[in-house]
Design a protein around this motif. Structure first.
Motif, PDB file in Angstrom:
ATOM      1  N   GLY A  78       0.803  -1.219   0.000  1.00 12.67           N
ATOM      2  CA  GLY A  78       0.000   0.000   0.000  1.00 12.67           C
ATOM      3  C   GLY A  78       0.833   1.266   0.000  1.00 12.67           C
ATOM      4  N   PHE A  79       2.156   1.161   0.033  1.00 11.62           N
ATOM      5  CA  PHE A  79       3.027   2.349   0.089  1.00 11.62           C
ATOM      6  C   PHE A  79       3.049   3.061  -1.263  1.00 11.62           C
ATOM      7  CE2 PHE A  79       7.135   4.419  -0.616  1.00 11.62           C
ATOM      8  CZ  PHE A  79       7.143   5.304   0.460  1.00 11.62           C
ATOM      9  N   PHE A  80       2.983   4.391  -1.214  1.00 16.72           N
ATOM     10  CA  PHE A  80       3.090   5.202  -2.424  1.00 16.72           C
ATOM     11  C   PHE A  80       3.948   6.426  -2.128  1.00 16.72           C
ATOM     12  CE2 PHE A  80      -0.430   7.088  -0.129  1.00 16.72           C
ATOM     13  CZ  PHE A  80      -0.225   8.444  -0.281  1.00 16.72           C
ATOM     14  N   GLU A  81       4.489   7.031  -3.175  1.00 17.34           N
ATOM     15  CA  GLU A  81       5.303   8.241  -2.996  1.00 17.34           C
ATOM     16  C   GLU A  81       5.272   9.075  -4.268  1.00 17.34           C
ATOM     17  OE1 GLU A  81       9.712   9.650  -1.402  1.00 17.34           O
ATOM     18  OE2 GLU A  81       9.456   7.615  -2.216  1.00 17.34           O
ATOM     19  N   PHE A  82       5.160  10.385  -4.061  1.00 17.87           N
ATOM     20  CA  PHE A  82       5.331  11.358  -5.134  1.00 17.87           C
ATOM     21  C   PHE A  82       6.604  12.154  -4.816  1.00 17.87           C
ATOM     22  CE2 PHE A  82       0.730  10.736  -4.935  1.00 17.87           C
ATOM     23  CZ  PHE A  82       0.414  10.517  -6.268  1.00 17.87           C
ATOM     24  N   ASP A  83       7.477  12.327  -5.792  1.00 16.52           N
ATOM     25  CA  ASP A  83       8.654  13.163  -5.571  1.00 16.52           C
ATOM     26  C   ASP A  83       9.053  13.825  -6.878  1.00 16.52           C
ATOM     27  OD1 ASP A  83       9.928  11.182  -7.039  1.00 16.52           O
ATOM     28  OD2 ASP A  83      10.781  10.211  -5.289  1.00 16.52           O
ATOM     29  N   GLY A  84       9.883  14.849  -6.767  1.00  9.07           N
ATOM     30  CA  GLY A  84      10.330  15.599  -7.932  1.00  9.07           C
ATOM     31  C   GLY A  84      10.658  17.024  -7.553  1.00  9.07           C
ATOM     32  N   ASN A  85      10.712  17.904  -8.529  1.00 10.06           N
ATOM     33  CA  ASN A  85      11.052  19.307  -8.265  1.00 10.06           C
ATOM     34  C   ASN A  85      10.256  20.253  -9.169  1.00 10.06           C
ATOM     35  OD1 ASN A  85      12.224  18.786 -10.710  1.00 10.06           O
ATOM     36  ND2 ASN A  85      14.266  19.505 -10.160  1.00 10.06           N
TER      37      ASN A  85
END
Length: 351
Positions: free
Chosen positions: A64-71
């Motif tokens: 169920g883990f999710f992640e959004f990343d960036g710049n």
């Protein structure tokens, strides 16, 4: 050698500059693995799911883990939303991304391009948990929602018109004052949008308050100082100017002789319409009473909420029931009325 290492570190630092990271967990047994990140540029569209707001999509893993990343985000605070839903791809193209998806859960928060945000609990089960973030303003919307939940409880203690009027007056100013203490004008807009909503019982208090309270000009100043180029600021200024114009136009028209004539014509028209409406109502009342008599008292209460297009979740909160209980009542209502959907049920009572 040291110069080379320093050079490499400088490159890494420049690459990693202004990185955001928003992560958490969904319940993989309850929700689809797709998770969406949206930027809310219209504070009248904070609640709901809108395709034009979505800026990123990711897939949760088996845990169920999710992640959004960036710049790619703004360097100033903006309003963002993370949401999950149960809609299939086909459903999305038909009726999902229209701002009224019932099978979705969302979290509103404030963030900028350098922020990290973690949801320490199951996102699907505890939407209103306290998030962990390096941005002290991230939890502002959750604090407001917590206060609004207290307000709903106060309304439910006594379901009378007198109690509603007293609570309207009290909570209007309570919410407004709380917004000012947050020291975050875009969070205040969340409250402003709620208090000034034309479909809300609180709108009359907003109109009266706008006549004499300088709070609205103070909020305007705070927005212009903190977010001079944000879409929220321009939207608020336009709305405030429009509401004040309509308010002044209304009061100016009250002294006009033409308004007396128009109101007279309107009154006659209303009387005629009421006569025909009364005849139609008289004809349908007995049929409606017969239909409602088939339902239990609790089912009749749930039916009234269904006819107002409230979601199962909203009905459950209003009546202090579980969502599963609301679904059971809804199923029984459909069966007793011999209908298949909410629209079918509404058609029985709107003819």
């Amino acid at each position: 050698m040291r110069i080379k290492i320093l050079f490499v570190l400088l490159i890494i630092t420049s690459v990693c500059k202004a990185q955001y990271s928003f992560s958490g967990y969904t319940n993989p047994e309850e929700w689809d693995k797709s998770v969406y990140l949206s930027i809310v540029e219209d504070y009248r569209k904070m609640n709901g799911v809108y395709a034009e707001q979505i800026i990123a999509k990711t897939t949760a893993d088996d845990s169920g883990f999710f992640e959004f990343d960036g710049n790619m985000l703004d360097n100033e605070n903006r309003i963002y939303r993370i949401h999950v839903d149960k809609c299939s791809v086909n459903q999305q193209s038909i009726n999902h991304f229209n701002g009224h998806c019932n099978d979705s859960e969302a979290l509103l928060f404030i963030a900028k391009n350098t922020d990290t945000l973690k949801l320490p609990f199951s996102f699907g089960n505890q939407v209103f948990c306290k998030v962990k973030s390096n941005n002290p303003k991230a939890n502002a919307f959750l604090k407001i929602d917590s206060l609004k939940n207290e307000m709903r409880f106060a309304y439910s203690e006594f379901r009378s018109e007198a109690n509603r009027k007293l609570n309207n007056k009290k909570w209007f100013h309570t919410l407004q004052n709380f917004g000012a203490t947050l020291n975050e004008p875009i969070a205040e807009l969340y409250i402003y949008a709620y208090l000034s909503d034309r479909s809300s019982d609180l709108h009359n208090y907003y109109v009266e308050d706008l006549k004499h309270n300088n709070y609205y000009d103070q909020l305007k100043t705070r927005l212009e100082e903190r977010y001079p180029n944000a879409s929220y600021t321009k939207q608020y200024l336009n709305e405030l100017e429009s509401d004040r114009y309509m308010l002044s136009a209304y009061h100016g028209a009250k002294t006009s002789h033409w308004s007396i004539l128009l109101y007279s014509i309107l009154g006659v028209s209303i009387c005629i319409n009421l006569f025909f409406v009364y005849r139609l109502w008289k004809r349908n009342t007995s049929k409606i009473d017969e239909l409602k008599a088939k339902l239990s008292k609790q089912e009749q209460v749930v039916l009234e909420h269904l006819l107002l297009d409230k979601t199962n979740k909203d009905i459950a909160e209003s009546l202090f029931l579980s969502v599963s209980t609301v679904k059971t009542h809804t199923h029984n209502i459909y069966k007793k009325l011999n209908v298949q959907s909410r629209n079918d049920a509404k058609s029985l009572f709107t003819k």
